[in-house]
Design a protein around this motif. Structure first.
Motif, PDB file in Angstrom:
ATOM      1  N   TRP A   1      55.225  40.347  74.541  1.00  0.00           N
ATOM      2  CA  TRP A   1      54.630  40.597  73.230  1.00  0.00           C
ATOM      3  C   TRP A   1      55.146  39.673  72.133  1.00  0.00           C
ATOM      4  CZ3 TRP A   1      50.599  42.895  74.482  1.00  0.00           C
ATOM      5  CH2 TRP A   1      50.567  43.938  75.400  1.00  0.00           C
ATOM      6  N   MET A   2      56.110  38.834  72.420  1.00  0.00           N
ATOM      7  CA  MET A   2      56.688  37.983  71.377  1.00  0.00           C
ATOM      8  C   MET A   2      55.743  36.842  71.001  1.00  0.00           C
ATOM      9  SD  MET A   2      59.395  39.683  70.878  1.00  0.00           S
ATOM     10  CE  MET A   2      59.872  38.690  69.514  1.00  0.00           C
ATOM     11  N   THR A   3      55.814  36.446  69.747  1.00  0.00           N
ATOM     12  CA  THR A   3      55.002  35.333  69.270  1.00  0.00           C
ATOM     13  C   THR A   3      55.398  34.039  69.979  1.00  0.00           C
ATOM     14  OG1 THR A   3      54.858  36.380  67.124  1.00  0.00           O
ATOM     15  CG2 THR A   3      54.323  34.045  67.209  1.00  0.00           C
ATOM     16  N   TRP A   4      56.685  33.882  70.216  1.00  0.00           N
ATOM     17  CA  TRP A   4      57.178  32.647  70.816  1.00  0.00           C
ATOM     18  C   TRP A   4      58.261  32.995  71.809  1.00  0.00           C
ATOM     19  CZ3 TRP A   4      55.738  27.795  71.203  1.00  0.00           C
ATOM     20  CH2 TRP A   4      56.659  26.841  71.589  1.00  0.00           C
ATOM     21  N   SER A   5      58.134  32.543  73.026  1.00  0.00           N
ATOM     22  CA  SER A   5      59.139  32.767  74.047  1.00  0.00           C
ATOM     23  C   SER A   5      59.729  31.415  74.427  1.00  0.00           C
ATOM     24  CB  SER A   5      58.512  33.439  75.269  1.00  0.00           C
ATOM     25  OG  SER A   5      59.493  33.682  76.238  1.00  0.00           O
TER      26      SER A   5
ATOM     27  N   LEU B   1      52.176  42.472  62.242  1.00  0.00           N
ATOM     28  CA  LEU B   1      51.088  42.207  63.186  1.00  0.00           C
ATOM     29  C   LEU B   1      51.552  42.532  64.598  1.00  0.00           C
ATOM     30  CD1 LEU B   1      50.357  38.661  61.781  1.00  0.00           C
ATOM     31  CD2 LEU B   1      48.826  40.610  61.523  1.00  0.00           C
ATOM     32  N   CYS B   2      50.593  42.890  65.439  1.00  0.00           N
ATOM     33  CA  CYS B   2      50.914  43.058  66.859  1.00  0.00           C
ATOM     34  C   CYS B   2      49.633  42.938  67.668  1.00  0.00           C
ATOM     35  CB  CYS B   2      51.593  44.402  67.127  1.00  0.00           C
ATOM     36  SG  CYS B   2      50.533  45.844  66.997  1.00  0.00           S
ATOM     37  N   PHE B   3      49.796  42.691  68.960  1.00  0.00           N
ATOM     38  CA  PHE B   3      48.666  42.787  69.868  1.00  0.00           C
ATOM     39  C   PHE B   3      48.271  44.258  69.916  1.00  0.00           C
ATOM     40  CE2 PHE B   3      50.681  38.933  71.645  1.00  0.00           C
ATOM     41  CZ  PHE B   3      49.583  38.082  71.654  1.00  0.00           C
ATOM     42  N   ALA B   4      46.987  44.541  69.960  1.00  0.00           N
ATOM     43  CA  ALA B   4      46.512  45.926  69.989  1.00  0.00           C
ATOM     44  C   ALA B   4      47.048  46.689  71.199  1.00  0.00           C
ATOM     45  CB  ALA B   4      44.988  45.947  69.969  1.00  0.00           C
ATOM     46  N   GLU B   5      47.327  45.980  72.276  1.00  0.00           N
ATOM     47  CA  GLU B   5      47.841  46.622  73.490  1.00  0.00           C
ATOM     48  C   GLU B   5      49.318  47.000  73.397  1.00  0.00           C
ATOM     49  OE1 GLU B   5      46.392  44.307  77.108  1.00  0.00           O
ATOM     50  OE2 GLU B   5      45.893  43.029  75.390  1.00  0.00           O
ATOM     51  N   ASN B   6      50.004  46.524  72.370  1.00  0.00           N
ATOM     52  CA  ASN B   6      51.427  46.802  72.212  1.00  0.00           C
ATOM     53  C   ASN B   6      51.597  48.154  71.512  1.00  0.00           C
ATOM     54  OD1 ASN B   6      54.162  46.831  71.785  1.00  0.00           O
ATOM     55  ND2 ASN B   6      54.262  44.748  70.951  1.00  0.00           N
TER      56      ASN B   6
ATOM     57  N   GLN C   1      39.741  39.912  69.376  1.00  0.00           N
ATOM     58  CA  GLN C   1      40.080  38.686  70.099  1.00  0.00           C
ATOM     59  C   GLN C   1      40.492  37.543  69.166  1.00  0.00           C
ATOM     60  OE1 GLN C   1      37.189  37.619  73.076  1.00  0.00           O
ATOM     61  NE2 GLN C   1      37.179  39.667  73.957  1.00  0.00           N
ATOM     62  N   ASP C   2      41.390  37.839  68.253  1.00  0.00           N
ATOM     63  CA  ASP C   2      41.843  36.832  67.282  1.00  0.00           C
ATOM     64  C   ASP C   2      43.150  36.175  67.695  1.00  0.00           C
ATOM     65  OD1 ASP C   2      43.566  39.016  66.797  1.00  0.00           O
ATOM     66  OD2 ASP C   2      43.827  38.402  64.713  1.00  0.00           O
ATOM     67  N   ALA C   3      43.791  36.669  68.758  1.00  0.00           N
ATOM     68  CA  ALA C   3      45.120  36.184  69.123  1.00  0.00           C
ATOM     69  C   ALA C   3      45.123  35.694  70.567  1.00  0.00           C
ATOM     70  CB  ALA C   3      46.135  37.309  68.943  1.00  0.00           C
ATOM     71  N   LEU C   4      45.530  34.457  70.743  1.00  0.00           N
ATOM     72  CA  LEU C   4      45.613  33.883  72.082  1.00  0.00           C
ATOM     73  C   LEU C   4      46.970  34.218  72.685  1.00  0.00           C
ATOM     74  CD1 LEU C   4      44.287  32.181  74.282  1.00  0.00           C
ATOM     75  CD2 LEU C   4      45.223  30.146  73.140  1.00  0.00           C
ATOM     76  N   HIS C   5      46.957  34.955  73.776  1.00  0.00           N
ATOM     77  CA  HIS C   5      48.179  35.366  74.470  1.00  0.00           C
ATOM     78  C   HIS C   5      48.666  34.212  75.338  1.00  0.00           C
ATOM     79  CE1 HIS C   5      50.720  37.729  77.233  1.00  0.00           C
ATOM     80  NE2 HIS C   5      50.818  38.587  76.225  1.00  0.00           N
ATOM     81  N   SER C   6      49.953  34.215  75.653  1.00  0.00           N
ATOM     82  CA  SER C   6      50.510  33.147  76.486  1.00  0.00           C
ATOM     83  C   SER C   6      49.905  33.103  77.880  1.00  0.00           C
ATOM     84  CB  SER C   6      52.035  33.286  76.581  1.00  0.00           C
ATOM     85  OG  SER C   6      52.371  34.518  77.194  1.00  0.00           O
ATOM     86  N   ASP C   7      49.240  34.185  78.314  1.00  0.00           N
ATOM     87  CA  ASP C   7      48.594  34.167  79.624  1.00  0.00           C
ATOM     88  C   ASP C   7      47.207  33.519  79.578  1.00  0.00           C
ATOM     89  OD1 ASP C   7      46.863  36.068  78.531  1.00  0.00           O
ATOM     90  OD2 ASP C   7      47.517  37.700  79.847  1.00  0.00           O
ATOM     91  N   GLY C   8      46.810  33.031  78.392  1.00  0.00           N
ATOM     92  CA  GLY C   8      45.540  32.331  78.254  1.00  0.00           C
ATOM     93  C   GLY C   8      44.361  33.204  77.876  1.00  0.00           C
ATOM     94  N   THR C   9      44.579  34.502  77.677  1.00  0.00           N
ATOM     95  CA  THR C   9      43.487  35.394  77.305  1.00  0.00           C
ATOM     96  C   THR C   9      43.514  35.678  75.806  1.00  0.00           C
ATOM     97  OG1 THR C   9      44.780  37.398  77.757  1.00  0.00           O
ATOM     98  CG2 THR C   9      43.458  36.506  79.570  1.00  0.00           C
ATOM     99  N   TRP C  10      42.327  35.849  75.240  1.00  0.00           N
ATOM    100  CA  TRP C  10      42.206  36.233  73.837  1.00  0.00           C
ATOM    101  C   TRP C  10      42.338  37.742  73.756  1.00  0.00           C
ATOM    102  CZ3 TRP C  10      42.448  32.991  69.853  1.00  0.00           C
ATOM    103  CH2 TRP C  10      42.224  31.638  70.117  1.00  0.00           C
ATOM    104  N   ARG C  11      43.199  38.192  72.849  1.00  0.00           N
ATOM    105  CA  ARG C  11      43.492  39.621  72.721  1.00  0.00           C
ATOM    106  C   ARG C  11      43.197  40.102  71.309  1.00  0.00           C
ATOM    107  NH1 ARG C  11      47.604  41.094  76.704  1.00  0.00           N
ATOM    108  NH2 ARG C  11      47.258  39.673  78.436  1.00  0.00           N
TER     109      ARG C  11
END
Length: 189
Positions: A41-45, A139-144, A164-174
């Motif tokens: 869930w972190m913005t930057w890993s 802010l957070c991903f809705a799934e968090n 779908q405004d946030a691109l997750h590190s797994d390549g999916t828009w969340r």
């Protein structure tokens, strides 16, 4: 307006100590952020400790980062990143540094005891009482679920559900959530 460095540190809550980050904390924070349940869930890993140490030496990172300790052990960190509010040109000076984005990261091994709620409630007090800000956001991903439920426990309100405004590190828009609180809302408690 006072700066975070102008405040008295450390701050003590019922069970925790909150203080500015020190370079000696960096490796512990990196290890917490690398845990699978956290890094998801972190913005930057940061891929490695060396990269995280380098980023931690940036003045803007250190100025926005506070450490949470339980019985002398670092259990996570808080972020308070001061921002300018949106404003029309004629009043833009009045919007400088009046709000902040908040963030948090606690070790999953201490979850379920209310430490995150206690730490974030204190962070909000720092923002409004200590710094005199007028608004905070998070802010957070809705799934968090844990993150947005924490925001609601401390009295923040959901202002936006962004699709779908946030691109997750797994390549999916969340989907993402935006929560906020005004100083007068906090004062009414």
């Amino acid at each position: 307006m006072p700066e975070i460095t102008d405040l008295d540190w450390p701050r003590r809550t019922e069970r925790l100590e909150v203080r500015p980050v020190d370079q000696a904390d960096v490796e512990t924070l990196w290890r917490i952020r690398r845990l699978p349940g956290v890094s998801r869930w972190m913005t930057w890993s940061d891929p490695g400790l060396a990269e995280y140490v380098e980023r931690a030496q940036e003045p803007s990172w250190a100025a926005a980062t506070l450490v949470v300790e339980l019985d002398g052990a670092v259990i996570g960190d808080l972020m308070l990143r001061r921002e300018d509010a949106w404003a029309q040109g004629e009043v833009v000076e009045q919007a400088v540094g009046v709000q902040a984005e908040l963030g948090w990261c606690l070790n999953p091994s201490v979850q379920g005891h209310g430490y995150a709620t206690e730490a974030v409630a204190d962070l909000i007090a720092v923002a409004f009482e200590g710094l005199g800000l007028r608004r905070v956001t998070a802010l957070c991903f809705a799934e968090n679920d844990a993150s947005w439920r924490l925001m609601e426990r401390v009295g923040m309100r959901r202002e936006a559900h962004n699709v779908q405004d946030a691109l997750h590190s797994d390549g999916t828009w969340r989907d993402g959530y935006l929560y906020a609180m005004l100083a007068d809302e906090w004062a009414r408690g």
